[in-house]
Design an enzyme around this catalytic site. Structure first.
Site, mmCIF file in Angstrom:
data_model
loop_
_atom_site.group_PDB
_atom_site.id
_atom_site.type_symbol
_atom_site.label_atom_id
_atom_site.label_comp_id
_atom_site.label_asym_id
_atom_site.label_seq_id
_atom_site.Cartn_x
_atom_site.Cartn_y
_atom_site.Cartn_z
ATOM 1 C CE LYS A 19 -1.900 2.974 2.066
ATOM 2 N NZ LYS A 19 -1.726 4.424 1.749
ATOM 3 C CD GLU A 74 12.824 0.061 9.561
ATOM 4 O OE1 GLU A 74 13.659 0.878 9.979
ATOM 5 O OE2 GLU A 74 12.845 -1.147 9.861
ATOM 6 C CB CYS A 121 12.910 9.275 9.081
ATOM 7 S SG CYS A 121 13.120 7.951 7.930
ATOM 8 C CD GLU A 132 10.599 12.607 11.560
ATOM 9 O OE1 GLU A 132 9.605 11.940 11.880
ATOM 10 O OE2 GLU A 132 11.558 12.143 10.916
#
Ligand code: ADP
Length: 495
Positions: free
Chosen positions: A188, A263, A297, A397
């Site tokens: 997906k 992750e 990331c 983040e």
């Protein structure tokens, strides 16, 4: 739209673009579609099938049948490797097309997609294909009184949910080990960037991967994504994205006792000691924080600079960041493209406002960037803030070209500041004193510690996170192939 490669025009011409389920290109069961946009122009790039639970059911069912009946799972590893190398060859042969699609859908500079994302994904298939050939499937166990062995077998259907920052590269990192081990997959992709994953399915078909082994369901996270994560037909699940969604995926998989790899995000630090060549490090970190418009990331977004070199570093790095060529991804001069969506741009700009309101000082003002001719694109300027380590821009983040600078005068303080983070993905240490660099790299709590470099991705070097950055074993390493093989022992008592 700019001049497109005729193959890209052809690929985009059958709208809404169908999904790939059980070897067939199919519309969503509801016939619904959604739009994906070119972040560089803000214009609609394509309409794509909006899959939902029924489509996920069909894809998982097709993957189950393919696992049982297509022969993929039982093919000798070297025969599967031939097919995966053929897929890698096709990726390489279609590199320019894939880079164009990736650049259009994500906004990233086309040259970067051509030089990094696409060839790296091809290499991932080669790495795991070869590794699978050399992985023992039967290991004798030395036991007195028994003849015994461990057999290593693929699990079955593996689900994958991917984010929008490196759609093509991450498909490689995710599915290559699963396929090389003999599993079947349902993918997906992110709703912002579904295109290169659909093109991947086309190449998988062309490479001769049997129908049903690779399935792609396009659609939104809370419909298609959630339906996949909770599907009882999965044997393994892998998710790459935000910690918030990662938690939902882990909860859904937990209910079915399906093992999951996550992750997730990061807030990577770079610790810069006073003995470095300041110009070189400033250049490298400016490149790191603007790579993929900062939507990486593991990139370095917290810069801990020794106070002796602070002013020189700030002068050099702000000059480099200020000179970045912000522009459309297809323009060869561009080294900083737009962020992926209007939503993402609002998030980045919102963080800058909130960080400053909370007391951060601005060393380089970010904000919206005006690119002539591309007024509706989602461009942002790089920004550098400084101030208290507790500021939200130092902790959370942002996923944009924004760094937060802090100073230290003592190694222990630098380590303590880095380890305050709730994340644990990647950090780097910059020093000519390699003893010190090695010592500090081991003290920074994260899955990855890099010395005199940041953003190191190479096949065979495991990549993954701890704490809020993820769990489940990571990617890119030899262990990742093992994650997709389950162990089964066979034993017989010797009379
Ligand atoms: P972002 O917020 O940056 O878009 P996400 O972590 O939300 O990152 O998205 C990563 C992937 O997770 C995308 O493919 C998205 O569609 C999917 N996703 C989002 N919400 C859910 C959910 N509730 N369940 C499953 N997948 C989801």
């Amino acid at each position: 739209m700019p001049n497109l490669n005729p193959e890209v025009t052809k690929f985009l011409s059958h709208q809404p673009l169908p999904m790939y389920i059980g070897g067939r290109w199919t519309a969503a069961a509801t016939a619904a579609a959604f739009e994906t946009r070119d972040p560089g122009t803000g214009a609609v790039l394509a309409r794509v099938a909006a899959g939902e639970a029924a489509d996920v059911d069909a894809a998982v069912a097709a993957a189950q049948v393919a696992f049982q009946k297509s022969g993929w799972a039982t093919l000798p590893a070297n025969d599967r490797a031939v097919i995966l190398h053929r897929l890698a060859d096709l990726i390489t042969r279609h590199q320019a097309i894939l880079a164009e699609i990736e650049s259009l859908d994500v906004g990233k500079p086309r040259g970067q997609a051509a030089a990094f994302d696409v060839p790296h994904a091809a290499q991932t298939f080669r790495y795991y294909a070869d590794l699978a050939v050399h992985t023992r499937r039967r290991e004798p166990i030395a036991l007195s009184g028994f003849e015994a062995r461990t057999v290593r077998l693929p699990y079955g259907v593996c689900g994958f949910i991917f984010p929008w920052n490196f759609p093509f590269l991450l498909v490689g990192w995710g599915v290559a080990p699963a396929l090389a081990a003999g599993n079947t997959v349902v993918i997906k992709p992110a709703e912002d960037t579904p295109l290169s994953t659909l093109y991947f399915a086309k190449l998988a078909e062309e490479a001769g991967i049997p129908p049903g082994v690779v399935n792609v369901v396009t659609g939104f996270g809370d419909t298609a994504g959630a339906a996949l994560a909770r599907h009882p037909g999965l044997k393994r699940m892998s998710f790459t994205g935000s910690p918030e969604v990662g938690r939902l995926i882990a909860e859904a998989c937990g209910r079915n006792l399906v093992p999951v790899k996550l992750e997730l995000g990061g807030k990577g630090a770079a610790v810069i000691f006073q003995d470095v060549d300041v110009a070189v490090v400033a250049e490298a970190l400016a490149a790191a924080v603007t790579l993929n418009a900062g939507q990486v990331c593991c990139t370095a977004t917290r810069w801990l600079v020794h106070e002796d070199i602070r002013d020189e570093f700030v002068d050099k790095v702000t000059a480099t960041l200020g000179a970045m060529k912000i522009g459309y991804g297809a323009n060869p001069a561009t080294n900083l493209g737009p962020v992926v969506s209007a939503k993402q741009r609002a998030r980045v700009l919102g963080y800058l406002d909130k960080g400053v309101q909370a007391g951060a000082k601005v060393l380089l003002a970010g904000g919206p960037a005006a690119v002539p001719g591309y007024e509706h694109g989602y461009y942002v300027k790089p920004a550098l803030l400084t101030g208290d380590p507790g500021n939200l821009c130092a902790r959370e983040e942002i996923f944009g070209p924004v760094a937060y600078l802090m100073t230290f005068n003592d190694e222990a303080l630098a380590v303590e500041l880095v380890n305050r983070s709730a994340y644990g993905l990647a950090n780097s240490v910059w020093s000519r004193d390699l003893d010190r660099a090695n010592r500090v790299a081991e003290k920074l709590v994260a899955g990855n510690g890099w010395i005199n470099a940041h953003n190191l991705f190479t096949h065979g070097l495991p990549y993954g996170g701890c704490n809020l950055s993820g769990c489940g074993g990571g990617v890119l390493g030899p262990e990742t192939l093992a994650d997709y093989l389950r162990n089964q022992t066979v034993a017989r008592p010797l009379a």
